[in-house]
Motif scaffolding. Structure first.
Motif, PDB file in Angstrom:
ATOM      1  N   ALA A  56       6.496  -6.976   3.358  1.00 12.53           N
ATOM      2  CA  ALA A  56       6.163  -5.655   3.876  1.00 12.53           C
ATOM      3  C   ALA A  56       4.787  -5.188   3.400  1.00 12.53           C
ATOM      4  N   ASP A  57       4.415  -5.576   2.207  1.00 14.54           N
ATOM      5  CA  ASP A  57       3.080  -5.282   1.693  1.00 14.54           C
ATOM      6  C   ASP A  57       2.751  -6.271   0.586  1.00 14.54           C
ATOM      7  N   ILE A  58       1.469  -6.384   0.293  1.00 11.26           N
ATOM      8  CA  ILE A  58       1.024  -7.328  -0.743  1.00 11.26           C
ATOM      9  C   ILE A  58      -0.247  -6.768  -1.372  1.00 11.26           C
ATOM     10  N   GLN A  59      -0.389  -6.966  -2.658  1.00  9.41           N
ATOM     11  CA  GLN A  59      -1.544  -6.468  -3.392  1.00  9.41           C
ATOM     12  C   GLN A  59      -1.999  -7.532  -4.373  1.00  9.41           C
ATOM     13  N   VAL A  60      -3.298  -7.716  -4.476  1.00  8.52           N
ATOM     14  CA  VAL A  60      -3.882  -8.658  -5.433  1.00  8.52           C
ATOM     15  C   VAL A  60      -4.885  -7.903  -6.290  1.00  8.52           C
ATOM     16  N   ASP A  61      -4.820  -8.123  -7.586  1.00  4.89           N
ATOM     17  CA  ASP A  61      -5.830  -7.601  -8.502  1.00  4.89           C
ATOM     18  C   ASP A  61      -6.510  -8.798  -9.150  1.00  4.89           C
ATOM     19  N   TYR A  62      -7.821  -8.869  -8.991  1.00  8.01           N
ATOM     20  CA  TYR A  62      -8.619 -10.001  -9.459  1.00  8.01           C
ATOM     21  C   TYR A  62      -9.180  -9.673 -10.834  1.00  8.01           C
ATOM     22  N   THR A  63      -8.955 -10.569 -11.806  1.00  6.81           N
ATOM     23  CA  THR A  63      -9.450 -10.297 -13.151  1.00  6.81           C
ATOM     24  C   THR A  63     -10.557 -11.239 -13.584  1.00  6.81           C
ATOM     25  N   GLY A 103       4.212  -7.262  -4.399  1.00 10.86           N
ATOM     26  CA  GLY A 103       4.462  -7.092  -2.977  1.00 10.86           C
ATOM     27  C   GLY A 103       5.924  -6.827  -2.710  1.00 10.86           C
ATOM     28  N   ALA A 104       6.176  -6.094  -1.654  1.00  8.88           N
ATOM     29  CA  ALA A 104       7.553  -5.814  -1.245  1.00  8.88           C
ATOM     30  C   ALA A 104       7.981  -6.847  -0.214  1.00  8.88           C
ATOM     31  N   SER A 137      17.690  -3.356   0.664  1.00  4.85           N
ATOM     32  CA  SER A 137      17.421  -4.582   1.424  1.00  4.85           C
ATOM     33  C   SER A 137      16.064  -5.174   1.056  1.00  4.85           C
ATOM     34  N   SER A 138      15.446  -4.643   0.011  1.00  2.00           N
ATOM     35  CA  SER A 138      14.104  -5.079  -0.368  1.00  2.00           C
ATOM     36  C   SER A 138      14.033  -5.447  -1.847  1.00  2.00           C
ATOM     37  N   VAL A 139      12.964  -6.122  -2.201  1.00  2.00           N
ATOM     38  CA  VAL A 139      12.656  -6.412  -3.602  1.00  2.00           C
ATOM     39  C   VAL A 139      11.158  -6.209  -3.806  1.00  2.00           C
ATOM     40  N   ASP A 140      10.800  -5.796  -4.995  1.00  2.00           N
ATOM     41  CA  ASP A 140       9.398  -5.698  -5.375  1.00  2.00           C
ATOM     42  C   ASP A 140       9.122  -6.925  -6.239  1.00  2.00           C
TER      43      ASP A 140
END
Length: 155
Positions: free
Chosen positions: A73-80, A122-123, A101-104
């Motif tokens: 459903a969504d995705i996030q990336v943090d670059y270090t 991401g969900a 019905s979802s997981v993080d």
């Protein structure tokens, strides 16, 4: 590094018990020689699928008669830090929280020196093929996800 989904980095990273290795391919690098910014999402996908196979959920979704399937459903990336061709990485995966019905899903990518390269979250939602809407986890699935697979052998 301070991603909003990480309150305390040291305790957050202790929650990971599953990881898969990946090696940076030449085709995954850009003209500056480092991993293209879209590539960590494919690493997350690979690790998430391997993790779901480990839990036994992927096999259920892939079964021909299955009426359910997972959707991101969504995705996030943090670059270090920058990552380059041929580096060997470990992509760690854990379930941070479980909804109806979802997981993080949380991700932590480290290099051979165990330095953090990327983090992410991401969900993922379990969808019904019939309704196109979220389908609740069974009690067994919910327990499995909440325990990050620790209790998998008992279920």
């Amino acid at each position: 590094m301070k991603a909003k989904y990480i309150d305390d980095f040291e305790s957050w990273k202790k929650g990971f018990s599953f990881s898969v290795p990946v090696q940076v391919r030449f085709s995954e690098t850009d003209m500056f020689g480092h991993v293209n910014n879209t590539v960590p999402i494919t690493y997350f996908e690979f690790a998430r699928i391997e993790y779901m196979k480990e839990l036994g959920l992927m096999q259920n979704w892939l079964a021909g008669e299955s009426k359910l399937f997972p959707v991101v459903a969504d995705i996030q990336v943090d670059y270090t830090q920058q990552v380059y061709f041929d580096e060997k990485l470990n992509v760690h995966v854990k379930i941070d929280s479980v909804g109806n019905s979802s997981v993080d899903v949380h991700y932590w990518v480290t290099n051979e020196k165990e330095e953090t390269c990327f983090t992410g979250r991401g969900a993922m939602v379990q969808i019904s093929k019939e309704t196109g809407k979220g389908h609740p986890w069974s009690k067994q699935e919910k327990e499995l996800l909440q325990n990050n697979g620790v209790e998998a052998a008992k279920l």
